[in-house]
Design a protein around this motif. Structure first.
Motif, mmCIF file in Angstrom:
data_model
loop_
_atom_site.group_PDB
_atom_site.id
_atom_site.type_symbol
_atom_site.label_atom_id
_atom_site.label_comp_id
_atom_site.label_asym_id
_atom_site.label_seq_id
_atom_site.Cartn_x
_atom_site.Cartn_y
_atom_site.Cartn_z
ATOM 1 N N PRO A 8 0.830 -1.210 0.000
ATOM 2 C CA PRO A 8 0.000 0.000 0.000
ATOM 3 C C PRO A 8 0.865 1.261 0.000
ATOM 4 O O PRO A 8 2.014 1.230 0.464
ATOM 5 C CB PRO A 8 -0.816 -0.112 1.292
ATOM 6 N N ASP A 65 -0.365 4.264 1.234
ATOM 7 C CA ASP A 65 -1.024 5.243 2.110
ATOM 8 C C ASP A 65 -0.623 4.967 3.563
ATOM 9 O O ASP A 65 0.354 4.260 3.806
ATOM 10 C CB ASP A 65 -2.552 5.190 1.921
ATOM 11 N N GLU A 66 -1.415 5.473 4.498
ATOM 12 C CA GLU A 66 -1.014 5.363 5.914
ATOM 13 C C GLU A 66 -1.068 3.927 6.433
ATOM 14 O O GLU A 66 -0.644 3.657 7.556
ATOM 15 C CB GLU A 66 -1.852 6.308 6.803
ATOM 16 N N THR A 67 -1.573 2.996 5.624
ATOM 17 C CA THR A 67 -1.566 1.591 6.053
ATOM 18 C C THR A 67 -0.231 0.906 5.729
ATOM 19 O O THR A 67 0.001 -0.222 6.147
ATOM 20 C CB THR A 67 -2.713 0.790 5.394
ATOM 21 N N HIS A 68 0.639 1.579 4.978
ATOM 22 C CA HIS A 68 1.980 1.026 4.709
ATOM 23 C C HIS A 68 2.690 0.833 6.048
ATOM 24 O O HIS A 68 2.610 1.689 6.942
ATOM 25 C CB HIS A 68 2.744 2.009 3.822
ATOM 26 N N ARG A 85 2.805 3.220 9.321
ATOM 27 C CA ARG A 85 2.124 2.811 10.560
ATOM 28 C C ARG A 85 3.087 2.849 11.732
ATOM 29 O O ARG A 85 2.746 3.282 12.829
ATOM 30 C CB ARG A 85 1.552 1.395 10.410
#
Ligand code: HSE
Length: 305
Positions: free
Chosen positions: A58, A60-63, A67
């Motif tokens: 990913p 986005d902030e889920t990388h 995180r």
């Protein structure tokens, strides 16, 4: 305090955990690295990836790196800035070479580096923050500190000590095409083990410290295991076959981390080349990497801690 505009470059090594008998305890840093440039921006998370994982992970902030950085800002009590991350990855994913531990350590070190002198963060805190996300410290400790690490957990959290590996030890990591999920591997572990198996591993793990630091000739005996590899073998049959073939020829071969890669600890470079020939003769396709121990561990440049 505003962090916006600060930049750091973080470099973190691959790791091999367990080393046979040292389940969730021993780990070795390897000279394959992920490198990231991280910039604090006003808001949001922007991620670009080169190399391993490009187009897959990913952005986005889920990388996992993001995180981990956001987790670290939160635990340090620092308002998180936005993050612009460019990753150049070389550590294979889901192969038992510590890629998730390296991503977590990268995120934590990036946050600590961006905070800089504004907050005093010691090594023990870096290990604790990384272990909170990884769940066990055996990959994150060598990724942070380099070399051979012994990690343990008590009521105060995770701890570690570092040791220098004997210069006579050479490493080979055989990496297969297929992947293995650590959570699947961990689900195959029994809740209890026979007392005799616990004693068996205690003796081998203690011996392994001597073999890796003083007497590499003991590596074969020191890399036997009865706590995890046999329980996980059905989930990675080609790994199991390769470990058996190597050990039958006298090589100190173990499953690297939760697998499916195989680590060979050789007591001389010629022995390592003989191991590489056995790897090349397998029916399944394996890539052999002749590696060295990384002694630096994770580094941060730009806004050094
Ligand atoms: N000690 C861990 C395991 C390493 O074998 O499950 C992989 O994260």
């Amino acid at each position: 305090m505003t962090l916006v505009g600060r930049r750091v470059r973080v470099r973190v090594p691959a790791t091999s955990a367990n080393l046979g008998p040292g389940f969730d305890t021993l780990g070795l840093a390897l000279n394959v690295h992920d490198e990231l440039d991280v910039e604090a921006i006003e808001s949001g998370v922007e991620i670009t990836v080169e190399g391993v994982g490009a187009g897959e992970v990913p952005t986005d902030e889920t990388h996992l790196v993001a995180r981990a950085a956001l987790h670290a800002f939160d635990r340090l009590g620092v308002p998180a800035p936005g993050l612009r991350i460019h990753a150049r990855n070389a550590i294979p994913h889901s192969r038992g070479m510590g890629s998730s531990g390296a991503a977590i350590v990268s995120g934590v070190l990036a946050a600590v580096g961006l905070v800089g002198d504004d907050v005093d963060v010691d090594d023990a805190t870096v290990l604790r923050l990384a272990t909170e996300l990884e769940g066990h410290p055996d990959n994150v400790a060598p990724a942070i500190f380099g070399g051979l690490t012994i990690a343990w957990v008590d009521d105060d959290g995770p701890h570690h000590t570092e040791l220098a590996v004997h210069r006579g030890v050479s490493l080979l990591v055989a990496v297969p095409q297929e992947r293995m999920s650590t959570s699947l591997a961990r689900s195959l572990q029994p809740a209890d083990v026979p007392h005799a198996d616990a004693v068996f591993n205690l003796s081998r793990a203690a011996l392994l410290i001597a073999a890796l630091t003083q007497t590499p000739g003991l590596l074969f005996a020191a890399t036997e295991d009865r706590l995890h590899q046999r329980y996980r073998a059905s989930a990675m049959p080609s790994t199991s076959r390769l470990v058996e073939a190597l050990r039958a020829a006298g090589h100190a071969a173990v499953v690297s981390g939760a697998g499916p890669s195989v680590l060979v600890l050789s007591s001389d470079p010629e022995q390592r080349l003989a191991a590489a020939e056995i790897v090349a003769a397998q029916e399944d396709s394996w890539e052999s990497h002749l590696l060295a121990v990384d002694i630096k561990g994770g580094t941060v440049e730009g806004n050094p801690r």
